[in-house]
Design a protein around this motif. Sequence first.
Motif, mmCIF file in Angstrom:
data_model
loop_
_atom_site.group_PDB
_atom_site.id
_atom_site.type_symbol
_atom_site.label_atom_id
_atom_site.label_comp_id
_atom_site.label_asym_id
_atom_site.label_seq_id
_atom_site.Cartn_x
_atom_site.Cartn_y
_atom_site.Cartn_z
ATOM 1 N N MET A 69 -19.943 65.769 34.258
ATOM 2 C CA MET A 69 -20.352 66.443 35.490
ATOM 3 C C MET A 69 -19.621 67.776 35.691
ATOM 4 S SD MET A 69 -22.564 64.247 36.695
ATOM 5 C CE MET A 69 -22.822 64.842 38.351
ATOM 6 N N ASN A 70 -18.835 68.199 34.678
ATOM 7 C CA ASN A 70 -18.077 69.462 34.760
ATOM 8 C C ASN A 70 -17.154 69.498 35.977
ATOM 9 O OD1 ASN A 70 -19.250 70.703 32.408
ATOM 10 N ND2 ASN A 70 -21.112 71.056 33.614
ATOM 11 N N MET A 71 -16.498 68.366 36.250
ATOM 12 C CA MET A 71 -15.559 68.302 37.370
ATOM 13 C C MET A 71 -14.205 68.861 36.947
ATOM 14 S SD MET A 71 -16.344 64.521 38.931
ATOM 15 C CE MET A 71 -18.020 63.981 39.326
ATOM 16 N N LYS A 72 -13.593 69.601 37.859
ATOM 17 C CA LYS A 72 -12.309 70.234 37.560
ATOM 18 C C LYS A 72 -11.125 69.335 37.886
ATOM 19 C CE LYS A 72 -14.161 74.851 38.556
ATOM 20 N NZ LYS A 72 -15.492 74.373 38.969
ATOM 21 N N ASN A 73 -11.301 68.378 38.846
ATOM 22 C CA ASN A 73 -10.197 67.521 39.254
ATOM 23 C C ASN A 73 -10.748 66.190 39.770
ATOM 24 O OD1 ASN A 73 -10.884 67.960 42.127
ATOM 25 N ND2 ASN A 73 -10.085 70.031 41.764
ATOM 26 N N VAL A 74 -9.830 65.231 39.972
ATOM 27 C CA VAL A 74 -10.262 63.896 40.398
ATOM 28 C C VAL A 74 -10.736 63.882 41.847
ATOM 29 C CG1 VAL A 74 -8.964 62.515 38.741
ATOM 30 C CG2 VAL A 74 -7.826 63.331 40.817
ATOM 31 N N GLU A 75 -10.339 64.890 42.643
ATOM 32 C CA GLU A 75 -10.864 64.962 44.011
ATOM 33 C C GLU A 75 -12.393 65.068 43.990
ATOM 34 O OE1 GLU A 75 -7.973 66.454 43.168
ATOM 35 O OE2 GLU A 75 -6.850 65.041 44.429
ATOM 36 N N GLU A 76 -12.918 65.763 42.975
ATOM 37 C CA GLU A 76 -14.368 65.889 42.871
ATOM 38 C C GLU A 76 -15.025 64.551 42.544
ATOM 39 O OE1 GLU A 76 -16.074 69.489 41.026
ATOM 40 O OE2 GLU A 76 -13.992 70.034 40.594
ATOM 41 N N LEU A 77 -14.273 63.642 41.935
ATOM 42 C CA LEU A 77 -14.797 62.290 41.702
ATOM 43 C C LEU A 77 -15.076 61.578 43.028
ATOM 44 C CD1 LEU A 77 -12.928 60.494 38.755
ATOM 45 C CD2 LEU A 77 -15.386 60.882 39.003
ATOM 46 N N GLN A 78 -14.163 61.771 43.978
ATOM 47 C CA GLN A 78 -14.411 61.145 45.285
ATOM 48 C C GLN A 78 -15.608 61.787 45.961
ATOM 49 O OE1 GLN A 78 -11.118 60.254 47.843
ATOM 50 N NE2 GLN A 78 -12.395 60.017 49.651
ATOM 51 N N GLY A 79 -15.737 63.117 45.836
ATOM 52 C CA GLY A 79 -16.917 63.770 46.386
ATOM 53 C C GLY A 79 -18.197 63.210 45.787
ATOM 54 N N TYR A 80 -18.183 63.000 44.474
ATOM 55 C CA TYR A 80 -19.335 62.398 43.777
ATOM 56 C C TYR A 80 -19.608 61.003 44.321
ATOM 57 C CZ TYR A 80 -21.630 59.889 39.903
ATOM 58 O OH TYR A 80 -22.460 59.098 39.139
ATOM 59 N N PHE A 81 -18.539 60.216 44.474
ATOM 60 C CA PHE A 81 -18.678 58.840 44.961
ATOM 61 C C PHE A 81 -19.289 58.825 46.362
ATOM 62 C CE2 PHE A 81 -17.145 55.231 47.371
ATOM 63 C CZ PHE A 81 -17.297 54.156 46.503
ATOM 64 N N MET A 82 -18.757 59.641 47.262
ATOM 65 C CA MET A 82 -19.240 59.612 48.645
ATOM 66 C C MET A 82 -20.676 60.113 48.746
ATOM 67 S SD MET A 82 -16.672 58.183 50.056
ATOM 68 C CE MET A 82 -17.316 58.130 51.731
ATOM 69 N N LYS A 83 -21.053 61.041 47.898
ATOM 70 C CA LYS A 83 -22.444 61.494 47.898
ATOM 71 C C LYS A 83 -23.372 60.368 47.438
ATOM 72 C CE LYS A 83 -21.121 66.303 47.192
ATOM 73 N NZ LYS A 83 -20.899 67.369 46.197
ATOM 74 N N ARG A 84 -22.936 59.596 46.468
ATOM 75 C CA ARG A 84 -23.714 58.431 46.050
ATOM 76 C C ARG A 84 -23.834 57.426 47.199
ATOM 77 N NH1 ARG A 84 -23.960 57.228 40.328
ATOM 78 N NH2 ARG A 84 -25.192 55.407 41.022
ATOM 79 N N VAL A 85 -22.722 57.214 47.912
ATOM 80 C CA VAL A 85 -22.746 56.303 49.063
ATOM 81 C C VAL A 85 -23.724 56.808 50.112
ATOM 82 C CG1 VAL A 85 -21.393 55.410 51.001
ATOM 83 C CG2 VAL A 85 -20.432 55.387 48.686
ATOM 84 N N GLU A 86 -23.706 58.117 50.379
ATOM 85 C CA GLU A 86 -24.625 58.661 51.370
ATOM 86 C C GLU A 86 -26.072 58.392 50.977
ATOM 87 O OE1 GLU A 86 -24.776 62.639 53.942
ATOM 88 O OE2 GLU A 86 -25.332 63.008 51.851
ATOM 89 N N GLN A 87 -26.393 58.525 49.720
ATOM 90 C CA GLN A 87 -27.773 58.268 49.270
ATOM 91 C C GLN A 87 -28.139 56.801 49.446
ATOM 92 O OE1 GLN A 87 -30.105 60.582 48.479
ATOM 93 N NE2 GLN A 87 -28.478 61.938 49.207
ATOM 94 N N ILE A 88 -27.198 55.902 49.171
ATOM 95 C CA ILE A 88 -27.445 54.475 49.397
ATOM 96 C C ILE A 88 -27.745 54.231 50.872
ATOM 97 C CG2 ILE A 88 -26.373 52.182 49.398
ATOM 98 C CD1 ILE A 88 -24.814 53.064 46.874
ATOM 99 N N LEU A 89 -26.919 54.811 51.745
ATOM 100 C CA LEU A 89 -27.104 54.608 53.183
ATOM 101 C C LEU A 89 -28.417 55.208 53.670
ATOM 102 C CD1 LEU A 89 -23.483 55.263 54.545
ATOM 103 C CD2 LEU A 89 -24.615 53.067 54.128
#
Length: 635
Positions: free
Chosen positions: A375-395
Amino acid sequence: MKHVVLILFLLITLTGKAQTNPIHLIPQPVDVKPLTGKFLLTKTTVISYTQPQSRSVAEMLAEKLSTPTGYGFKARQGRVTSGKTAAPGSIELSLNTTPSAQLGNEGYTLEVSPRAVKLSANQPAGLYYGMQTLLQLFPKEMASKTLAQSTWSAPCVQITDYPRFGWRGVMLDVSRHFFPKEDVKRFIDEIAQLKYNTFHWHLTDDQGWRIEIKSLPKLTQVGAWRVPRVGKFGQLEAPRPGEAPTDGGFYTQDDIREIVRYAQERNVTIVPEIDVPGHSMAAIAAYPELSCTRDTSTKVNPGSNFAEWFGNGTFKMFIDNTLNPSDENVYVFLDKVFTEVAQLFPNSYIHAGGDECYKGYWEKDPGCQALMQKMNMKNVEELQGYFMKRVEQILKRKGKKLIGWDEILEGGIAPEATVMSWRGIKGGIEAAHLGHNVVMTPSQYVYIDLMQGDPTLDPPIYSTVRLKTSYNFEPVPEGIDPKFILGGQANLWTEAINTISHAEYMTYPRAWALADVYWSPKDSKNWAAFVPRMETQFGRADQAGINYARSAYDPMVTTVLKGDKLVATLDAEIPDLDIFYTIDDSVPGQYSPKYSTPIEIPEGPVTLRVITYRAGKPIGRMLTLKRDELKKRVK
């Protein structure tokens, strides 16, 4: 003639006192116009409602008036007016046929005359809040849950009232300590009386999973239970091998439905929180394959220490309590969880946490590193952003909106997320600038699990939020468009709270102060005027059997060094208290030195003792501080 003049003078004096008798309400209404006279509630008083939608509020009012009086009121449909004149002794609830734009959905008008009470609103919610105001106009004994004796009268008044904010919330954490269903309902009932309309229910964390998910039974079979421990949270012994997890509990889905209905009847929306991706140890104990480490020895945490905090907001976890954002099975798991949660809670929001997520295990996990590269992420903080965006789509697929703690801003916020700003107001400001809705809940103002008095008098916690500090909270920062600030809430974390009585002690009176903050007009704020309203509420709480703290009466001691001299300043939150002190090992009282200027503390084994008085009687708890303790307080 002299006797006539004297009688007239007394009548005028007494009448004047009746007319100027203060009306003490919490929260403070928008507009209150005291009138002459009083309305007397009697056995013949008629309680009526004009539309079927008003029935439930009218019946609740009848019940609340009947309990302490014993009058056995019944609400009936139909007007009890003749033209514009109400029938004598009547209480009438009516919905406006032409809605008032000023009142909105939650506002009301209340007119109390010697003849009758008329309560009107656009919606039943407004009638409900007007009912709470009316109940506060009666004597404190009206709050009693058993038969009481009083003169059941209310002062005549005209009130126009409506809230400043649409989100007026209180959060209760039931993960750290489980609260039975009846305690939760009691808590909801209490905050509803203060015109709070949102109950944020923190249902999952490292210390317990409290909601039944039928498709994932181990979440409650395993995740709802931990080994029993007594003592200071964070310093308790970790689970021993083979030790039985017998402490805990959870709410069945039938329990949830019952509590949701109970809240709806009181115009309270429940926002459930499923805290992910961090704070997930209880879920991982049930399903260890959800974490990066897949450690099958993970247990529900009983209050033992499993992290090192470095003082700058950063920390290191010794046990993996975080879901694996690179594992698709995690999202299958979350889809199951949120499917059942969404079906149980009819409101539009589900809180998905997002706070204090430790990413150290992500940094070492091959799957996480591969996802970051892909996903061309620069840091692990972007992993959480990815995770929460997935959660938002589920919701969104469940018809729900995502709300989370302000950490969800890190790594890229989900497109439509609402932010709950807890680490100060900075996160809320950032979110508002990005066009996101915000609920302001900064810890330094509204974390009501923190100390409210001196740490030598109350159980010590890492920080303090004084009553006056809560009262002075302003949810809308300068330069921010108010349309993005939905409102605010008080948060009650329960690491150190394991009974409803202790929960009430921590909640009140700070939730009374915050009720003003979230409901009342900003320009109505007046600390000196709040104090007598709070003291009236003390009497009502006593009648209702509600616990509360009186820490605001206690003395406060701060110290400075002036050269090599240790100097103490004494104060109190409540205005106009007398402060007495001693440094000679005697017990302070009204004949001891009265504080007026800062005190120089002599060298040697000196103990400062301080107490507050009002009208010649002690009112606060005595504070006892040795010189070494005073030195530690130097700022």
